[in-house]
Design an enzyme around this catalytic site. Structure first.
Site, PDB file in Angstrom:
ATOM      1  N   HIS A 223       0.876  -1.187   0.000  1.00 45.26           N
ATOM      2  CA  HIS A 223       0.000   0.000   0.000  1.00 45.26           C
ATOM      3  C   HIS A 223       0.909   1.232   0.000  1.00 45.26           C
ATOM      4  O   HIS A 223       1.660   1.454  -0.946  1.00 45.26           O
ATOM      5  CB  HIS A 223      -0.924  -0.098   1.225  1.00 45.26           C
ATOM      6  CG  HIS A 223      -2.071   0.860   1.276  1.00 45.26           C
ATOM      7  ND1 HIS A 223      -2.411   1.707   0.254  1.00 45.26           N
ATOM      8  CD2 HIS A 223      -2.986   1.106   2.260  1.00 45.26           C
ATOM      9  CE1 HIS A 223      -3.480   2.420   0.594  1.00 45.26           C
ATOM     10  NE2 HIS A 223      -3.845   2.084   1.816  1.00 45.26           N
ATOM     11  N   HIS A 262      -2.060  -2.252  -9.966  1.00 41.10           N
ATOM     12  CA  HIS A 262      -3.069  -1.645  -9.099  1.00 41.10           C
ATOM     13  C   HIS A 262      -4.268  -2.571  -8.973  1.00 41.10           C
ATOM     14  O   HIS A 262      -4.621  -3.253  -9.925  1.00 41.10           O
ATOM     15  CB  HIS A 262      -3.522  -0.292  -9.666  1.00 41.10           C
ATOM     16  CG  HIS A 262      -4.108   0.585  -8.625  1.00 41.10           C
ATOM     17  ND1 HIS A 262      -5.435   0.549  -8.298  1.00 41.10           N
ATOM     18  CD2 HIS A 262      -3.523   1.483  -7.797  1.00 41.10           C
ATOM     19  CE1 HIS A 262      -5.642   1.414  -7.323  1.00 41.10           C
ATOM     20  NE2 HIS A 262      -4.518   1.984  -6.994  1.00 41.10           N
ATOM     21  N   ASP A 313       2.731   5.804  -6.884  1.00 43.58           N
ATOM     22  CA  ASP A 313       3.924   5.736  -6.031  1.00 43.58           C
ATOM     23  C   ASP A 313       5.237   5.765  -6.807  1.00 43.58           C
ATOM     24  O   ASP A 313       6.256   6.180  -6.275  1.00 43.58           O
ATOM     25  CB  ASP A 313       3.884   4.456  -5.183  1.00 43.58           C
ATOM     26  CG  ASP A 313       2.838   4.567  -4.099  1.00 43.58           C
ATOM     27  OD1 ASP A 313       2.733   5.653  -3.513  1.00 43.58           O
ATOM     28  OD2 ASP A 313       2.110   3.593  -3.863  1.00 43.58           O
TER      29      ASP A 313
END
Ligand code: COA
Length: 381
Positions: A223, A262, A313
């Site tokens: 995460h 994802h 990210d």
């Protein structure tokens, strides 16, 4: 690269609708992220993070007067109580900064408890204002023995964070890039940490407990921790050629490449292009441009070999690096932004609450007779 396998025998609730929300949507195709109906493309172009926080918490874009008064309240909320300073000084220097924020949030719940649910917006704004101060007070105390003043004149959360970190006013491009990044990280529907916050909220726990649960959930590399892991990955390669062979080798060994893939997006992450563009603008030094070339090569290989795209990210990691933000602070920045979304979800959950308690399919032993320990010690003979 992680040694963690991505295989699992269970679905991890993929595709399960676990509740209703009016806060954000990834669109019917899972390709366009909107906060309360506004596309993040428009929000990152035209709104500040503070305006976005107001939108998430209150349901509508602010007026100029509302945003001015929110700015004043957030500045006031940067103050740390003395007991908090003492606690931060006591934490070991080796503590992960995510644990500092988790502990700081919990401590604030003891020092300034939520007296009633009517305080919920006050608590949300306190957390929005105070997280950079908690993080960077601890950071400077343990890194260079300084007890910093956490009040700054910076009007924005991004400017405040960078001023506290570097001890000087940030460059305009850096402040803008961090502000956009905070907006991109602010909210993301029923992701794991938000769901954790909603589960805690649904028990009628206090606001701080819900946010503490969310911070703990965000910490893992699948995460929020992915941006730190992505940076560590890129740093292993000096050139794009090295990156190509390193990634091919990792894929052959079925390793996870952090910052890719994802759960919800299957074609692309709509946040990635925005942050990639900023990252490329921030890459000024020769070493930055080399790192950026490495990152683009990894993106190319991942697409060619796995049809996997970078998530938020991946290029956030390089953008933060080019702003001279230490890698250990990457996931805490996610907290500083996402507390806006988490808080909106706490408020929404409370407005139409039901205890969240799913069922499990039992796969254990069939009912069987109990067999006491033979010759149990102390048993009457
Ligand atoms: N690197 C390598 N392979 C990956 C991958 C990655 N980052 N992400 C997914 N895959 C592969 C899986 O191995 C799997 O391959 P298989 O079908 O051959 O078994 C396939 O893609 C499907 O992945 P799966 O694990 O089922 O997807 P998921 O929805 O459960 O996982 C993530 C989503 C985000 C947890 C996963 O993509 C991941 O671990 N990414 C890295 C961590 C990360 O960047 N997290 C931040 C998310 S914003």
């Amino acid at each position: 690269m992680s040694n963690i396998s991505s295989k699992s025998k269970t679905g991890g609730l993929a595709g399960v609708v676990a509740g209703r929300t009016a806060i954000s949507s990834v669109g019917s195709e899972g390709t366009d992220l909107c906060y309360r109906g506004y596309s993040i493309r428009d929000l990152t172009k035209h709104a500040s993070f503070e305006e976005v926080a107001h939108l998430l918490l209150r349901g509508a874009l602010p007026t100029q007067r509302q945003i001015d008064t929110l700015g004043i309240r957030l500045q006031h909320n940067r103050e740390l109580p003395n007991d908090m300073r003492r606690l931060l000084e006591t934490l070991p220097a080796s503590t992960h900064p995510m644990d500092v924020l988790r502990t700081g949030c919990s401590m604030l719940g003891c020092l300034e408890p939520e007296q009633s649910f009517e305080d919920q917006h006050i608590v949300a704004e306190r957390l929005l204002g105070v997280f950079p101060s908690i993080l960077l007070y601890w950071y400077h105390y343990h890194l260079d023995g300084k007890r910093i003043e956490t009040a700054t004149a910076a009007p924005s959360v991004a400017g405040h964070f960078l001023s506290l970190l570097h001890g000087q006013d940030p460059k305009a491009l850096h402040e803008h890039a961090l502000d956009v990044s905070l907006t991109l990280y602010a909210e993301h529907e029923f992701n794991a940490s938000t769901f954790a916050a909603r589960i805690a909220t649904a028990t009628l726990a206090d606001f701080y407990s819900a946010i503490t649960a969310a911070i703990g959930t965000l910490r893992g590399p699948l995460h929020g921790g992915a941006n730190e892991a992505a940076m560590e990955l890129m740093h292993r390669f000096a050139t794009p050629e090295e990156a190509e062979s390193g990634i091919l080798d990792a894929l052959a060994k079925k390793r996870l490449i952090m910052g890719f893939g994802h759960r919800v997006y299957k074609i692309r992450d709509p946040r990635s292009d925005v942050i990639k563009d900023l990252s490329s603008k921030l890459a000024c030094a020769d070493s930055d441009r080399r790192l950026f070339a490495v990152s683009e090569k990894i993106e190319k290989v991942m697409w060619e070999k796995k049809k996997l795209f970078p998530n938020l990210d991946f290029y956030s990691a390089t953008a933060f690096r080019f702003m001279n933000i230490p890698t250990l602070l990457f996931t805490p920045i996610f907290v500083i932004a996402r507390v806006a979304g988490w808080s909106a979800h706490v408020i929404e959950q409370r407005s139409d609450n039901k205890l969240i308690r799913p069922s499990a399919k039992y796969i254990g032993a069939a009912p069987r007779p109990f067999e006491p320990i033979k010759e149990r010690k102390g048993a009457a003979s």
